[in-house]
Design an enzyme around this catalytic site. Structure first.
Site, PDB file in Angstrom:
ATOM      1  NE  ARG A 233      43.401  48.827  32.506  1.00  0.00           N
ATOM      2  CZ  ARG A 233      42.331  49.399  31.958  1.00  0.00           C
ATOM      3  NH1 ARG A 233      41.502  50.102  32.727  1.00  0.00           N
ATOM      4  NH2 ARG A 233      42.095  49.270  30.667  1.00  0.00           N
ATOM      5  CD  GLU A 262      39.128  45.259  37.672  1.00  0.00           C
ATOM      6  OE1 GLU A 262      39.272  46.286  38.348  1.00  0.00           O
ATOM      7  OE2 GLU A 262      38.926  45.283  36.444  1.00  0.00           O
ATOM      8  CG  HIS A 283      36.646  48.126  35.936  1.00  0.00           C
ATOM      9  ND1 HIS A 283      37.834  47.478  35.705  1.00  0.00           N
ATOM     10  CD2 HIS A 283      36.625  49.172  35.049  1.00  0.00           C
ATOM     11  CE1 HIS A 283      38.502  48.084  34.734  1.00  0.00           C
ATOM     12  NE2 HIS A 283      37.785  49.112  34.325  1.00  0.00           N
TER      13      HIS A 283
END
Length: 316
Positions: A233, A262, A283
């Site tokens: 994270r 994000e 990601h």
């Protein structure tokens, strides 16, 4: 009783999502904005979401909602206490990324330890044609064998990363921490992990206690040649401090797959870095084809199990 199932952000999952085995109606949307959530879920008994938030004020307007299937392991987008109060079952996905995330972490590790990006950029600029011998050594190249990796988080992903590391002949240190600990894992004091590790890889959840767990204070305790890998994270690392640490050579490099916010619509300091010892991916560590199909199958298994009266993978 027929169930009405609504998938709020189908575009987040590149996989075949089979329909549930029970009597139902199905509705899905590629994306859903916060303003659209209540209208789209007003008749739903089952909601499926990956990143669309379902907070207490929204849940209060959805009296028909009985189950939430989270299309991810992390469920920070769900107001779990509010769900408990309203008797809404919440199930998440378990152990779908046990191979893909550690593999992505090691893709970053190998690229950084061997200066792959730096050498590629040199070749593209014509450096190879300029030298007088068959190769050149402008950037450091470090073996993984006999190096040390420090892992924060001893869950399935941390242990998967450790397994790959041992295959490379690396020494593995798991950082000690408060709270429940995995059985059979030997822990090392955090200060020792910071001081001895050539690579540090983060595989822990983002909580109030873990937010900004890595900032300049921790960077200064690491080896100047050490690299930091974050496939967990974004909020675990103070991003401005990381920029400073990389530019000033406090640490040797970093590979990130996550940002604090994000998508980074408002920008992010890591987006502006143009350094050969920093890699940022969007990601996608979790997103191998196999992992996403596993996720999709478990997602519907969770909903099926709830309808049968035997819910699994619950967080409420």
């Amino acid at each position: 009783m027929s169930q009405h199932v609504v998938f709020l952000d189908r575009s987040t999952l590149k996989a075949t999502v089979r329909r549930p085995s029970f009597e139902h109606t199905w509705e899905e949307y590629e994306t859903t904005s916060p303003a659209q959530v209540v209208e789209r879920l007003k008749n739903a008994t089952v909601a499926i979401t990956n990143k669309v938030a379902l907070r207490g004020d929204v849940l209060a307007q959805l009296p028909n909602l009985k189950m939430i299937g989270v299309a991810a392991t992390g469920y920070d987008v769900i107001d779990v206490p509010a769900c408990r109060e309203r008797g809404i079952t919440v199930s998440n996905i378990r152990n779908y990324a046990v191979h893909t995330v550690p593999e992505h972490a090691f893709a970053l590790i190998l690229a950084l330890r061997r200066s792959i990006l730096a050498y590629r950029q040199d070749v593209e600029r014509g450096r190879w044609q300029e030298v007088d011998q068959f190769c050149f050594f402008d950037h450091p190249i470090h073996d993984l064998f006999d190096s040390t990796i420090g892992i924060f988080g001893e869950g399935a992903l941390g242990q998967g990363t450790a397994k790959i590391a041992r295959g490379f002949g690396m020494k593995v240190l798991f950082a000690d921490h408060e709270g429940p600990k995995a059985p059979g894992v030997e822990f090392t004091p955090v200060e020792q992990v910071l001081a001895e590790s050539d690579i540090i890889s983060l595989h822990c959840p983002l909580t109030a206690d873990s937010r900004n767990m890595f900032s300049m204070a921790q960077f200064r305790k690491m080896k100047r040649s050490a690299i930091l890998i974050n496939t967990a994270r974004g909020g675990l690392v103070h991003e401005e401090d990381l920029v400073t640490a990389l530019k000033e050579g406090v640490i040797g490099g970093a590979g990130f797959d996550v940002l604090t916010k994000e998508p980074p619509k408002e920008g992010n300091p890591l987006l502006d870095l143009r350094l050969p010892n920093f890699i940022l991916t969007p990601h996608v560590a979790w997103a191998s084809d196999g992992a996403m199909q596993f996720l999709a199958d478990q997602l519907i298994d969770n909903v099926d199990a709830w309808v049968k009266g035997s819910p699994v993978n619950t967080v409420t």
